[in-house]
Design a protein around this motif. Structure first.
Motif, PDB file in Angstrom:
ATOM      1  N   LEU A 283      -9.096   2.940  -1.907  1.00  0.00           N
ATOM      2  CA  LEU A 283      -8.349   4.132  -1.542  1.00  0.00           C
ATOM      3  C   LEU A 283      -9.128   4.951  -0.520  1.00  0.00           C
ATOM      4  O   LEU A 283     -10.340   4.806  -0.360  1.00  0.00           O
ATOM      5  CB  LEU A 283      -8.018   4.980  -2.774  1.00  0.00           C
ATOM      6  CG  LEU A 283      -9.158   5.485  -3.665  1.00  0.00           C
ATOM      7  CD1 LEU A 283      -9.791   6.754  -3.120  1.00  0.00           C
ATOM      8  CD2 LEU A 283      -8.665   5.728  -5.088  1.00  0.00           C
TER       9      LEU A 283
ATOM     10  N   ARG B 139      -0.118  -0.574 -10.658  1.00  0.00           N
ATOM     11  CA  ARG B 139       0.269  -1.770  -9.910  1.00  0.00           C
ATOM     12  C   ARG B 139      -0.901  -2.415  -9.163  1.00  0.00           C
ATOM     13  O   ARG B 139      -0.743  -3.461  -8.539  1.00  0.00           O
ATOM     14  CB  ARG B 139       1.391  -1.433  -8.929  1.00  0.00           C
ATOM     15  CG  ARG B 139       2.662  -0.950  -9.625  1.00  0.00           C
ATOM     16  CD  ARG B 139       3.846  -1.003  -8.697  1.00  0.00           C
ATOM     17  NE  ARG B 139       5.050  -0.491  -9.314  1.00  0.00           N
ATOM     18  CZ  ARG B 139       6.253  -0.511  -8.730  1.00  0.00           C
ATOM     19  NH1 ARG B 139       6.388  -1.010  -7.502  1.00  0.00           N
ATOM     20  NH2 ARG B 139       7.317  -0.036  -9.352  1.00  0.00           N
TER      21      ARG B 139
ATOM     22  N   LYS C  21      -2.521  -1.263  -6.453  1.00  0.00           N
ATOM     23  CA  LYS C  21      -2.247  -1.194  -5.024  1.00  0.00           C
ATOM     24  C   LYS C  21      -3.097  -0.118  -4.345  1.00  0.00           C
ATOM     25  O   LYS C  21      -3.423   0.910  -4.947  1.00  0.00           O
ATOM     26  CB  LYS C  21      -0.772  -0.879  -4.779  1.00  0.00           C
ATOM     27  CG  LYS C  21       0.183  -1.931  -5.340  1.00  0.00           C
ATOM     28  CD  LYS C  21      -0.027  -3.296  -4.693  1.00  0.00           C
ATOM     29  CE  LYS C  21       0.973  -4.323  -5.218  1.00  0.00           C
ATOM     30  NZ  LYS C  21       0.751  -5.664  -4.623  1.00  0.00           N
TER      31      LYS C  21
ATOM     32  N   LEU D 237      -4.210   3.033  -1.881  1.00  0.00           N
ATOM     33  CA  LEU D 237      -3.624   4.348  -1.620  1.00  0.00           C
ATOM     34  C   LEU D 237      -4.367   5.018  -0.474  1.00  0.00           C
ATOM     35  O   LEU D 237      -5.593   5.110  -0.484  1.00  0.00           O
ATOM     36  CB  LEU D 237      -3.703   5.233  -2.868  1.00  0.00           C
ATOM     37  CG  LEU D 237      -3.301   6.706  -2.691  1.00  0.00           C
ATOM     38  CD1 LEU D 237      -1.819   6.830  -2.341  1.00  0.00           C
ATOM     39  CD2 LEU D 237      -3.629   7.518  -3.941  1.00  0.00           C
TER      40      LEU D 237
ATOM     41  N   CYS E 121      -0.194   3.666  -8.326  1.00  0.00           N
ATOM     42  CA  CYS E 121      -1.054   2.709  -7.636  1.00  0.00           C
ATOM     43  C   CYS E 121      -2.038   2.053  -8.588  1.00  0.00           C
ATOM     44  O   CYS E 121      -2.335   0.855  -8.466  1.00  0.00           O
ATOM     45  CB  CYS E 121      -1.790   3.404  -6.487  1.00  0.00           C
ATOM     46  SG  CYS E 121      -0.730   3.811  -5.081  1.00  0.00           S
TER      47      CYS E 121
ATOM     48  N   ASP F 199       0.399   8.707   1.061  1.00  0.00           N
ATOM     49  CA  ASP F 199       0.797   9.929   0.358  1.00  0.00           C
ATOM     50  C   ASP F 199       0.476  11.174   1.181  1.00  0.00           C
ATOM     51  O   ASP F 199      -0.685  11.427   1.503  1.00  0.00           O
ATOM     52  CB  ASP F 199       0.052   9.994  -0.988  1.00  0.00           C
ATOM     53  CG  ASP F 199       0.151  11.370  -1.638  1.00  0.00           C
ATOM     54  OD1 ASP F 199       1.283  11.819  -1.888  1.00  0.00           O
ATOM     55  OD2 ASP F 199      -0.905  11.987  -1.873  1.00  0.00           O
TER      56      ASP F 199
ATOM     57  N   ALA G  79       0.859  -1.189   0.000  1.00  0.00           N
ATOM     58  CA  ALA G  79       0.000   0.000   0.000  1.00  0.00           C
ATOM     59  C   ALA G  79       0.889   1.231   0.000  1.00  0.00           C
ATOM     60  O   ALA G  79       2.035   1.192   0.471  1.00  0.00           O
ATOM     61  CB  ALA G  79      -0.918   0.013   1.219  1.00  0.00           C
ATOM     62  N   ALA G  80       0.363   2.331  -0.520  1.00  0.00           N
ATOM     63  CA  ALA G  80       1.079   3.608  -0.538  1.00  0.00           C
ATOM     64  C   ALA G  80       0.394   4.588   0.404  1.00  0.00           C
ATOM     65  O   ALA G  80      -0.836   4.610   0.508  1.00  0.00           O
ATOM     66  CB  ALA G  80       1.135   4.188  -1.949  1.00  0.00           C
TER      67      ALA G  80
ATOM     68  N   ILE H  23      -9.177   0.407  -7.543  1.00  0.00           N
ATOM     69  CA  ILE H  23      -8.369   0.105  -6.369  1.00  0.00           C
ATOM     70  C   ILE H  23      -9.071   0.633  -5.108  1.00  0.00           C
ATOM     71  O   ILE H  23      -9.873   1.563  -5.192  1.00  0.00           O
ATOM     72  CB  ILE H  23      -6.957   0.742  -6.452  1.00  0.00           C
ATOM     73  CG1 ILE H  23      -7.054   2.271  -6.574  1.00  0.00           C
ATOM     74  CG2 ILE H  23      -6.143   0.139  -7.588  1.00  0.00           C
ATOM     75  CD1 ILE H  23      -5.715   2.995  -6.486  1.00  0.00           C
TER      76      ILE H  23
END
Length: 236
Positions: A112, A84, A86, A88, A81, A67, A64-65, A110
């Motif tokens: 998020l 990929r 993933k 966020l 993201c 930010d 996970a990212a 995704i």
């Protein structure tokens, strides 16, 4: 024992980015596999690999990212993201209407969350405010927020989102702001009727609560279905 969640920290050079890295080192169930900032002076800092924003496409695999950057850097991390697949978690403020629309579109692919405040206590407060507004139709609703003297925007983003929660419950909020000393953040939502008053209050005494909440949200997004979540959706 579960393996730690592998995180990409985007905006790693800022105050929140530094806090996120420190908390992960101290043991929050996560491992920072890449810390991305605009400029890099050292490739590894306290065991955490560092990447310049221009190298974002080459970061290693992550779960996970998180930010906390600037609006001009936000599009790149959202695109990564999406590429990929993933999750966020973003707390970048000042996003344009177009960027908010891009979040809505990305949520089709995704999981998020975007929030102006990742405090878990404030997430609970949002729910309580909406429920109180719904249960007390016709009552006056006032939101008083206090922050340190250097904070320029007023009302705060958190106050405005609390006002949105009140509005969803049918109330029409009014706002008042205090800027004084080194107050981390205080929010009072007051419902006033004839002869009685209900007060819902959250006080922050340490800024780490925002970083801890963001780490919790990022970990909670892993494995979820695509969608745009609120922090309070991720409390379970």
């Amino acid at each position: 024992m579960d393996a730690p969640t592998r995180l990409l920290i985007h905006g790693a050079g800022g105050r929140m980015g530094q806090a996120l890295q420190r908390l992960c080192r101290e043991g929050e169930g996560c491992e920072v596999v890449a810390a991305v900032s605009r400029r890099v002076e050292s490739r590894v800092v306290d065991g955490i690999p560092q990447f310049a924003a221009s190298e974002l496409a080459g970061v290693p695999e992550y779960d996970a990212a998180v930010d906390f950057s600037l609006p001009e850097g936000f599009d790149a991390i959202l695109d990564l993201c999406l590429q990929r697949g993933k999750p966020l978690a973003s707390g970048t403020t000042g996003l344009s209407s177009g960027q908010q629309s891009a979040l809505d579109a990305a949520a089709m692919r995704i999981p998020l969350v975007w929030a102006s405040n990742f405090s878990l206590g404030v997430a609970v407060l949002h729910d309580l405010v909406e429920r109180a507004a719904r249960a007390l139709p016709g009552w006056d609703c006032d939101i008083v927020e206090a922050h340190h003297a250097r904070k320029l925007d007023a009302p705060s983003g958190t106050a405005l989102t609390l006002g949105m929660a009140a509005g969803e419950g049918g109330a029409t909020p009014r706002y008042a702001s205090i800027r004084a000393g080194d107050i981390v953040g205080e929010h009072l939502v007051q419902f006033s009727g004839i002869g009685e008053r209900v007060e819902l209050v959250h006080r922050a005494t340490n800024r780490d609560i925002f970083a801890r909440g963001a780490l919790h949200a990022a970990r909670a997004l892993v494995g979820r279905e695509p969608g745009r979540y609120r922090v309070r959706d991720l409390l379970d």
